[in-house]
Design an enzyme around this catalytic site. Structure first.
Site, PDB file in Angstrom:
ATOM      1  N   ILE A 405      38.357  40.014  42.231  1.00  0.00           N
ATOM      2  CA  ILE A 405      39.461  39.703  41.335  1.00  0.00           C
ATOM      3  C   ILE A 405      39.960  40.965  40.642  1.00  0.00           C
ATOM      4  O   ILE A 405      41.165  41.140  40.441  1.00  0.00           O
ATOM      5  CB  ILE A 405      39.005  38.624  40.339  1.00  0.00           C
ATOM      6  N   ASP A 406      39.050  41.852  40.275  1.00  0.00           N
ATOM      7  CA  ASP A 406      39.434  43.083  39.584  1.00  0.00           C
ATOM      8  C   ASP A 406      40.332  43.947  40.468  1.00  0.00           C
ATOM      9  O   ASP A 406      41.391  44.418  40.048  1.00  0.00           O
ATOM     10  CB  ASP A 406      38.168  43.851  39.206  1.00  0.00           C
ATOM     11  N   ASP A 407      39.901  44.167  41.706  1.00  0.00           N
ATOM     12  CA  ASP A 407      40.718  44.953  42.631  1.00  0.00           C
ATOM     13  C   ASP A 407      42.060  44.292  42.882  1.00  0.00           C
ATOM     14  O   ASP A 407      43.098  44.966  42.943  1.00  0.00           O
ATOM     15  CB  ASP A 407      39.980  45.143  43.958  1.00  0.00           C
ATOM     16  N   HIS A 481      42.279  42.820  32.963  1.00  0.00           N
ATOM     17  CA  HIS A 481      43.106  43.311  34.067  1.00  0.00           C
ATOM     18  C   HIS A 481      43.927  42.179  34.683  1.00  0.00           C
ATOM     19  O   HIS A 481      45.081  42.381  35.078  1.00  0.00           O
ATOM     20  CB  HIS A 481      42.218  43.970  35.131  1.00  0.00           C
TER      21      HIS A 481
END
Length: 664
Positions: A405-407, A481
């Protein structure tokens, strides 16, 4: 892989010569004007440096440095398989020796304290390389280990490696039966209760635990025991009224089961584990894009009869070779993982925010590469979200089973900063990524890294799981993010975004900071959250924003920079304290700039520190570890952090804050 010290073997991109900007810097007067000019020149040098590091295919990747256990376990794997060669051993030993502390120990991060498991594994690796126990550096290491309890004080993973050669008894290790794979997905301690990194490691280790192999030991290790006659002194069980005591007794029951496990059932369980492992091997031969699952998967399959010439094994071993970074001095360092997608999206954001034209060839090429890396197949995340269509990005070159999810959030932010010649292609990828990210929201309104609602309290209680975090609960940095990305997509008022904001506000600590799960630590968490909150429309006058600004000002170092030591994860006295680093100074500046503090004294001092510490080639030096794998237990030095985050901060100082709908 052959690499320079900072990791990227690639040549300059075709557009590197066109590093001029198309945006006018903001200018003040007097001393402010001087600092503006200094910051603009520093940003220009950093842009040139970063452009020159882009691979011809469009990606960036810096070294991912962790600790010497990666190198030691690589040698032990090769010894176990019978493929250890002299050149690899010599190169690995050169790196391991260089990392030893004066007191004989090895640490898990730069300038950190000695750590028992790392020291034991490094010592054994050097014994494999021919270093004698009488050598002064080896005698110091052995004495240090004995003074801290010997091998018995090492973590479970270290003792598993030693058990493979008879240096430790399998009976004295926690039991991990392969029948674990038969537990239904709703049952406590099923494999999907573990975070993906732990899941991929535990499944092959169930096979190793069942087989209990022992290869002939090439030498004894008596010198690492406090008492060689009693290497594992008995310890009293914890009270049965607490979870520790309950799980210790469960482990005793599993040991008893090991002796009577029905052969047909165990054989079936190991075959299920083998199929699970093989189905998750990536196209490049690796598992999950990370080294530990790949190592244990190779061992498990080998124990189940896969010979080294089998295509699965051959591809797996070749993938492990790609984790090696060869230095100019002939040493060899093993990366635990590789970070090209993460590095590329962060580099794209940094260059765009530093004034590079949105249609610059380097940025367009980066977007082309990122679009090709989109994952459009279902992975293990679908166990909890079976109806959710795929669409996201992973961290590594190949990891289709585990997009994160972060990427995905940062890639979408990067894509939006570039004017690509095929806008429809970008729009479709962004739409899929946004939909997938929204669908991965956990029940409380926040986001974890790889799975939704991966919050069971049981896995961390297992005696086996003493190596770090084994679940993937939501975190402030990942949630921030995502919220920032959703705001850029015009979804700031969406109820799902508002739930994320409410969760972030509730997670703010009394001192005004946010905990950093994937970066060190509160400086990273706060540097992630403030830009998200203001992008989503929270006014800079909001009490949460003001408390965070006040905290950042209170922990600024006298030299003008910011730093936070990894010990802040285990000792609150270290929160916000540490030697100034380029990446952490940048995180603080990014947060303060988002909070409207551009002309405040802490920002001016921070910008001046970045400009003063920049090297002639436009880069920064940063030996300190500012990345987090597992809080305190596994630390990372991302070698590109020292380039991308300072450039982002300088770019936003010079050209102003990016905002939703604003073309850079």
């Amino acid at each position: 892989m052959t690499a320079t010290t900072d990791g990227n073997p690639g040549a300059a991109s075709p557009g590197a010569a066109a590093a001029s900007t198309t945006h006018e810097p903001r200018r003040g007067g007097g001393a402010a004007s001087d600092l503006d000019g200094t910051a603009a020149r520093a940003a220009e040098r950093a842009v040139e440096h970063l452009l020159a590091r882009q691979d011809p295919e469009g990606w960036w990747k810096g070294d991912l440095e962790t600790n010497v256990t990666m190198d030691a376990e690589d040698l032990l794997l090769r010894q176990f398989l019978g493929i250890l060669d002299a050149d690899t051993t010599r190169a690995a030993a050169l790196h391991i020796r260089r990392e030893q502390r004066e007191d004989g120990a090895w640490a898990t991060f730069y300038c950190g304290p000695g750590e028992v498991s790392a020291t034991v594994e490094a010592y054994v690796a050097l014994r494999l390389a021919g270093d004698l126990p009488e050598a002064p550096h080896m005698a110091r290491a052995a004495a240090w280990v004995r003074a801290r309890g010997g091998i018995a004080a090492a973590r479970v993973f270290t003792r598993i490696w030693l058990a493979l050669f008879g240096w430790w008894r399998w009976e004295d290790l926690p039991e991990l039966p392969p029948e674990l794979l038969f537990l239904p997905k709703w049952f406590p301690l099923n494999i999907y209760d573990f975070g993906c990194w732990a899941r991929q490691t535990i499944v092959p280790l169930t096979v190793v635990s069942a087989k209990r192999p022992v290869r002939p030991a090439p030498f004894p290790l008596d010198e690492l025991h406090t008492d060689p006659a009693r290497p594992n002194p008995p310890r009293p069980l914890a009270p049965a009224t607490g979870w520790d005591g309950i799980f210790q007794r469960l482990d005793k029951a599993l040991h008893a089961y090991h002796r009577v496990a029905p052969r047909a059932l165990r054989r079936t369980a190991m075959n299920v584990a083998a199929r699970w492992i093989v189905e998750r091997q990536e196209n490049d031969g690796c598992w999950g894009g990370i080294q530990p699952p790949a190592v244990y998967s190779v061992i498990a399959l080998h124990l189940l009869g896969y010979d080294l010439g089998h295509p699965v094994m051959r591809a797996g071993l070749e993938s492990l070779d790609r984790f090696a970074v060869w230095r100019e001095d002939g040493s060899r360092m093993i990366e635990a993982c590789q970070s090209p997608v993460w590095d590329t999206c962060l580099a794209t954001i940094a260059l765009a925010d530093a004034g590079l034209p949105p249609d610059h060839p380097a940025l367009v090429k980066a977007v082309d590469w990122m679009l090709d890396e989109e994952i459009t197949r279902t992975g293990d995340w679908a166990v909890r979200r079976p109806e959710l269509p795929p669409g996201g990005w992973a961290f590594e070159f190949h990891n289709d089973n585990y997009p994160d999810i972060d990427d995905t959030a940062e890639v979408v932010l990067a894509l939006r900063r570039v004017r690509h010649p095929e806008p429809a292609r970008v729009e479709a990828a962004v739409a899929r990524g946004t939909r997938w990210t929204l669908g991965m929201q956990s029940r409380g309104g926040a986001w974890g890294a790889f799975d939704a609602d991966n919050t069971s309290a049981f896995p961390n209680k297992l005696p086996f799981c003493d190596f770090g975090e084994v679940i993937d609960p939501p975190s402030a940095d990942v949630t921030a993010h995502v919220v920032e990305m959703l705001a850029y997509e015009g979804l700031a008022q969406d109820p799902r975004t508002r739930r994320g904001i409410e969760w972030l506000l509730a997670e703010q600590e009394p001192n005004g900071a946010w905990f950093g799960r994937w970066g060190v630590n509160h400086v990273y968490g706060t540097g992630s959250v403030l830009p998200a909150l203001t992008a989503a429309g929270l006014p800079v006058s909001h009490p949460a924003v003001r408390r965070a600004v006040g905290w950042l000002g209170s922990v600024q170092n006298e030299d003008g920079g910011w730093g936070e030591d990894l010990r802040s994860y285990s000792d609150p006295g270290w929160i916000g304290r540490g030697t100034s680093t380029a990446s952490q100074t940048a995180w603080a500046l990014i947060a303060l700039l988002a909070a409207g503090e551009r002309d405040a004294e802490p920002v001016r001092r921070g910008v001046a520190w970045l400009a003063a510490t920049q090297r002639e080639d436009g880069s920064w030096d940063e030996p300190y570890f500012t990345g987090t794998g597992f809080p305190w237990d596994f630390s990372i030095n991302y070698h590109l952090y020292r380039q991308v985050f300072p450039l982002t901060a300088l770019g936003r100082y010079v050209y102003g804050e990016p905002s939703p709908g604003k073309e850079r």
